[in-house]
Write a protein that holds these residues in place. Structure first.
Motif, PDB file in Angstrom:
ATOM      1  N   CYS A  82      48.476  43.641  28.093  1.00 39.83           N
ATOM      2  CA  CYS A  82      47.082  44.050  27.839  1.00 39.83           C
ATOM      3  C   CYS A  82      46.576  43.497  26.511  1.00 39.83           C
ATOM      4  CB  CYS A  82      46.956  45.563  27.882  1.00 39.83           C
ATOM      5  SG  CYS A  82      47.145  46.251  29.538  1.00 39.83           S
ATOM      6  N   ARG A  83      47.409  43.548  25.496  1.00 37.63           N
ATOM      7  CA  ARG A  83      47.007  43.001  24.191  1.00 37.63           C
ATOM      8  C   ARG A  83      46.710  41.511  24.291  1.00 37.63           C
ATOM      9  NH1 ARG A  83      51.462  46.012  20.450  1.00 37.63           N
ATOM     10  NH2 ARG A  83      50.279  47.923  20.100  1.00 37.63           N
ATOM     11  N   GLU A  84      47.556  40.786  25.020  1.00 41.70           N
ATOM     12  CA  GLU A  84      47.333  39.346  25.202  1.00 41.70           C
ATOM     13  C   GLU A  84      46.025  39.090  25.945  1.00 41.70           C
ATOM     14  OE1 GLU A  84      50.926  38.009  27.110  1.00 41.70           O
ATOM     15  OE2 GLU A  84      52.090  38.199  25.257  1.00 41.70           O
ATOM     16  N   LYS A  85      45.746  39.879  26.967  1.00 39.15           N
ATOM     17  CA  LYS A  85      44.496  39.734  27.717  1.00 39.15           C
ATOM     18  C   LYS A  85      43.288  40.000  26.821  1.00 39.15           C
ATOM     19  CE  LYS A  85      44.553  39.392  32.170  1.00 39.15           C
ATOM     20  NZ  LYS A  85      44.147  38.220  32.924  1.00 39.15           N
ATOM     21  N   LEU A  86      43.382  41.044  25.998  1.00 37.98           N
ATOM     22  CA  LEU A  86      42.286  41.369  25.098  1.00 37.98           C
ATOM     23  C   LEU A  86      42.073  40.280  24.053  1.00 37.98           C
ATOM     24  CD1 LEU A  86      42.909  45.172  24.582  1.00 37.98           C
ATOM     25  CD2 LEU A  86      40.956  44.117  25.741  1.00 37.98           C
TER      26      LEU A  86
ATOM     27  N   SER B 110      38.858  35.800  22.097  1.00 34.63           N
ATOM     28  CA  SER B 110      38.776  34.381  21.745  1.00 34.63           C
ATOM     29  C   SER B 110      37.719  33.664  22.585  1.00 34.63           C
ATOM     30  CB  SER B 110      40.142  33.730  21.939  1.00 34.63           C
ATOM     31  OG  SER B 110      40.082  32.357  21.699  1.00 34.63           O
ATOM     32  N   ASP B 111      37.689  33.960  23.870  1.00 33.23           N
ATOM     33  CA  ASP B 111      36.716  33.344  24.771  1.00 33.23           C
ATOM     34  C   ASP B 111      35.290  33.732  24.376  1.00 33.23           C
ATOM     35  OD1 ASP B 111      38.831  32.243  26.137  1.00 33.23           O
ATOM     36  OD2 ASP B 111      38.667  33.596  27.871  1.00 33.23           O
ATOM     37  N   VAL B 112      35.079  34.998  24.060  1.00 35.17           N
ATOM     38  CA  VAL B 112      33.750  35.468  23.658  1.00 35.17           C
ATOM     39  C   VAL B 112      33.322  34.798  22.350  1.00 35.17           C
ATOM     40  CG1 VAL B 112      32.451  37.487  22.843  1.00 35.17           C
ATOM     41  CG2 VAL B 112      33.858  37.651  24.915  1.00 35.17           C
TER      42      VAL B 112
END
Length: 65
Positions: A46-50, A55-57
């Protein structure tokens, strides 16, 4: 290891289920270590996804400026 195709929502739901079982004392001592390990893997996922989403945003917003 957490499956690559798992979604953030599914991972969070599984962590919540593990916590619910732990808090309601439905988890046996024999499975406690295994479940803690699984929850740790899910939290890391979950941390990696967040971090990736953040980063994408940031990348999109920096392009807009």
């Amino acid at each position: 290891m957490v499956k690559k195709e798992m979604t953030y929502s599914a991972a969070i739901a599984e962590v919540e289920k593990i916590l619910e079982r732990f808090n309601s004392e439905q988890m046996e001592v024999d499975e406690l270590g295994e479940q803690v390990k699984r929850a740790t893997e899910l939290i890391k996922f979950c941390r990696e996804k967040l971090r990736k989403a953040e980063s994408d945003v940031e990348a999109v917003l920096s392009q807009e400026e």
